[in-house]
Write an enzyme that holds these catalytic residues in place. Structure first.
Site, mmCIF file in Angstrom:
data_model
loop_
_atom_site.group_PDB
_atom_site.id
_atom_site.type_symbol
_atom_site.label_atom_id
_atom_site.label_comp_id
_atom_site.label_asym_id
_atom_site.label_seq_id
_atom_site.Cartn_x
_atom_site.Cartn_y
_atom_site.Cartn_z
ATOM 1 N N GLU A 170 -14.413 -0.677 4.816
ATOM 2 C CA GLU A 170 -14.640 -0.602 3.379
ATOM 3 C C GLU A 170 -16.029 -1.155 3.071
ATOM 4 O OE1 GLU A 170 -10.056 -1.261 1.915
ATOM 5 O OE2 GLU A 170 -11.212 -2.968 2.647
ATOM 6 N N TYR A 229 -9.541 -8.908 -2.300
ATOM 7 C CA TYR A 229 -10.477 -7.892 -2.782
ATOM 8 C C TYR A 229 -11.106 -8.338 -4.109
ATOM 9 C CZ TYR A 229 -8.837 -4.406 0.610
ATOM 10 O OH TYR A 229 -8.547 -3.719 1.759
ATOM 11 N N ASP A 281 0.841 -1.190 0.000
ATOM 12 C CA ASP A 281 0.000 0.000 0.000
ATOM 13 C C ASP A 281 0.883 1.250 0.000
ATOM 14 O OD1 ASP A 281 -2.251 -1.622 0.209
ATOM 15 O OD2 ASP A 281 -2.466 -1.354 2.358
#
Length: 719
Positions: free
Chosen positions: A556, A674, A279
């Protein structure tokens, strides 16, 4: 005969008749010497081949009496290609092995193995003190495909000339090991067996495999990378919209976004991560591609959100215990894309978190990055020679930079990309490069000039070091994009970060708030879950907080619409469950969280995807949700089909969801992180997902793990 066995035979026959075409990525193919095997002579050097071997669980299959096996024992280099289907759940499963089976020689062998978590590996050893070479790649092979036991084709080659060992699977080069002291099977002392489905150690079968070896070929020659990509590609599973070596010049991709437009065009976005799969802080741009034929073929990717302060290049990020943790420190970055269409104007929006040089969510400063002057909010700046807290300048209307101490304009300004000008002349700074010296990353200036930008570390004016929400829009499906819009002036001043729930946004289609655009956000200041919405087609945005939690979970979230226009949002939590919250006023207020007990998740959770489906399922409106279903990692990907029931009640309790169907994307131990779903124009379901465990430190920095697949609704609801 079982259904999966029929499928195996079909694959074998298809492979004999024709070899499917495979795009070979030039960046991953090294130039082979002319005396190596080429595409036109794949049978040259073939010393052994056998097909259709059934191996029951707990047994092995000896090749010792087969013609050609003695030649295998003498190999000094060579190639092995195996097509197999595993029905076993054993942790380690040998597909092919050669070794010394006598007592005391248990560490003298070569084997190609898989694991129940999707690893492909090889081990070559003549006891640890003589030599022991190992090479493996997680997220390499499948357990299931389209509801059946998966057929995988893998290959290994040992190349004495280059001193390299390489692993391939299902159309991709996965891993390379360089060894100056090159060894192979002939260097193992006392080799006395060649075995399928196990490794013989001290007279016993270890690392047992169960299933079928559909075909095994052994070559005394070294086939080219190109040929092995083509050979193993006969069992390619899924597609790569974005891939190592494409036009982004990135080797790594994460964070999928997938959306079908009202025109029928399908668009996609993802992080193009240059510094491995880390990230921010790192170098990350946002890649974009589209399909004009219903999601079947895809355009070359472009980079609508990118920074040029650091060079974009294909670099192999180390995966050793030290190097894998190293991150690019000085680059600005974009991360976590969200796509959204306004169906009334046909405008598409691309959002992402914007991180100034060296900033990620962990080290972002508290604050919005804006200051209020005469009732208006302006982006604040610091002159590079002033103290770290002296943000005495701001960007006013028309991009003019003002000295807020005097209230006067300066000779400096910015354009629509926030590049700096002095007296109308564009300013530049040097671009940075990044290279490894061992496990140390060196970031150094180059001789290349790039536009100076307020988000770069060498800018003379610097933006406040926090995260921002960036947006571009396009009125021609991504051929051209607007200037960069920083839309997060609503970020609370007590917030360290306020970032996107990646995936897609939602436009409400029914009820009093029809036409509203809404995008999920999360934070950890005065709330975890939040939303921004627009009632003027994206001209301005309003932020609302959806709870009063501050424990810091990465909430999220993704949104679906109920038949009356009310909303349900499903979100990742840090409480060991996926939560559902409901809004009956267009997303301005939200109910308390209700756990989804049907789905298992880890304590840290994972982003999920949920969409409305346009067709009735079992006579009822339906929603479709994708997430991992495991408590011990991001794995066991499932797609659930939920039927919407009208309870007869009112308010937030008006609708309930019956999660009637679930579909396994892959095996229970295979990584799945994801994901993003879309309904394609032909009513099939498109899925773009991370085929690995992105939380695992052992699975960092894997190439080509972002996979695209399509399913019919009948496949998803079949028993």
């Amino acid at each position: 005969m079982h259904k999966w066995k029929n499928k195996i035979m079909a694959v074998i026959l298809t492979s004999i008749v024709s070899i499917s075409s495979m795009t070979v990525y030039a960046s991953e193919i090294q130039q082979e010497n002319v005396d190596y095997i080429g595409n036109s002579s794949v049978q040259e050097g073939l010393i052994f081949e056998k097909s259709n071997i059934e191996i029951p669980e707990g047994q092995s299959y000896s090749l010792n009496k087969e013609v050609g096996v003695e030649n295998i024992k003498e190999l000094t280099q060579g190639t092995v290609i195996i097509s197999y289907t595993s029905t076993s759940m054993n942790e380690i499963q040998s597909l092919f092995s050669v070794g010394n089976s006598t007592v005391g020689s248990q560490d003298r062998h070569f084997h190609i193995y898989i694991t129940n978590s999707g690893v492909l590996g090889m081990e070559l050893r003549n006891t640890d003190t003589v030599f022991k070479y190992s090479l493996e790649r997680p997220a390499a092979v499948r357990a299931l495909y389209k509801g059946e036991k998966a057929v995988n084709t893998v290959a290994f080659k040992a190349d004495a000339k280059s001193g390299q060992y390489k692993l391939f699977a299902n159309g991709e080069l996965l891993a390379t090991l360089d060894e100056k002291a090159f060894k192979f099977i002939k260097d193992i002392s006392g080799v006395d067996n060649v075995t399928l489905g196990a490794t013989m150690r001290q007279g016993k079968a270890a690392y047992g495999f169960g299933g079928a070896i559909n075909n095994v070929k052994v070559y005394s020659s070294v086939l080219s990378d190109e040929e092995l990509i083509k050979e193993t590609g006969t069992t390619k599973h899924g597609e790569n919209i974005f891939y190592a070596g494409d036009d982004t010049k990135s080797n790594y991709f994460r964070i999928p976004s997938l959306l079908t437009l009202s025109s029928g065009t399908v668009i996609s976005a993802a992080d193009a991560r240059y510094g491995g799969t880390h990230d921010s802080k790192s170098k990350i741009n946002i890649a974009y591609a589209k399909s004009t034929d219903g999601g079947n073929t895809w355009s070359k990717p472009t980079l609508p959100l990118k920074f040029d302060d650091y060079i974009a290049k294909n670099i192999e990020w180390p995966r050793d215990s030290v190097g894998k943790n190293v991150q690019i420190n000085g680059s600005a970055s974009y991360i976590d894309p969200v796509l959204l269409e306004d169906k009334e104007t046909k405008r598409i929006f691309l959002f992402a978190d914007l991180m100034p040089a060296g900033i990620g969510s962990s080290n972002a400063s508290t604050g919005s990055g804006f200051k209020e002057i005469n009732g208006e909010k302006y982006l604040k700046l610091r002159w590079h020679e002033d103290g770290n807290t002296a943000y005495n300048y701001s960007i006013r209307n028309d991009g003019i930079i003002y000295n807020d101490m005097t209230g006067n304009p300066t000779e400096y300004s910015v354009d629509g990309e926030y590049n700096l000008y002095q007296n109308g002349k564009l300013l530049t700074c040097k671009q940075y490069d990044y290279n490894f010296q061992g496990s140390n990353l060196v970031e150094s200036k180059t001789d290349v000039n790039v536009n100076m930008n307020i988000f770069y570390k060498d800018s003379i004016f610097k933006a406040f070091p926090t995260n921002y929400l960036a947006m571009r829009y396009s009125d021609d499906e991504g051929n051209n994009w607007s200037d960069l819009n920083i839309i997060s002036s609503f970020k609370p001043e007590n917030s360290k970060f306020l970032v996107l729930g990646p995936g897609i946004g939602k436009q409400i289609s029914k009820g009093p708030h029809a036409g509203r655009l809404i995008v999920p956000l999360y934070s950890k200041s005065s709330s975890e879950l939040g939303f921004m919405y627009s009632d003027n087609h994206g001209e301005s945005w309003t932020y609302v907080e959806a709870d009063n939690r501050t424990s810091g979970a990465t909430a999220e979230a993704q949104i679906v619409e109920m038949p009356d226009g009310s909303l349900k949002t499903y979100l990742r939590t840090g409480s060991g469950y996926i939560a559902e919250v409901t809004s009956v006023d267009g997303g301005e207020k939200w109910s308390e969280r209700v756990p989804l007990n049907q789905i298992s998740t880890t304590s840290y959770g994972t982003q999920l995807s949920v969409i409305n489906y346009s067709q009735l399922v079992d006579g009822k409106p339906a929603i479709i949700l994708s997430a991992p279903n495991a408590t011990n990692g991001r794995k066991n990907g499932k797609i659930w089909v939920g039927l919407i029931n009208d309870t007869g009640k009112s308010g937030v309790d008006k609708y309930s969801i019956d999660w009637k169907y679930s579909y396994a994307v892959d095996g229970p131990q295979i990584g799945y992180s994801y994901s993003c779903l879309t309904e394609l124009p032909n009513k099939k379901i498109g899925l773009l997902y991370e085929k690995y465990d992105s939380w695992s430190r052992d699975e960092l920095h894997l190439k080509n793990i972002l996979k695209y697949e399509k399913f019919t609704i009948d496949e998803l609801i079949s028993k």
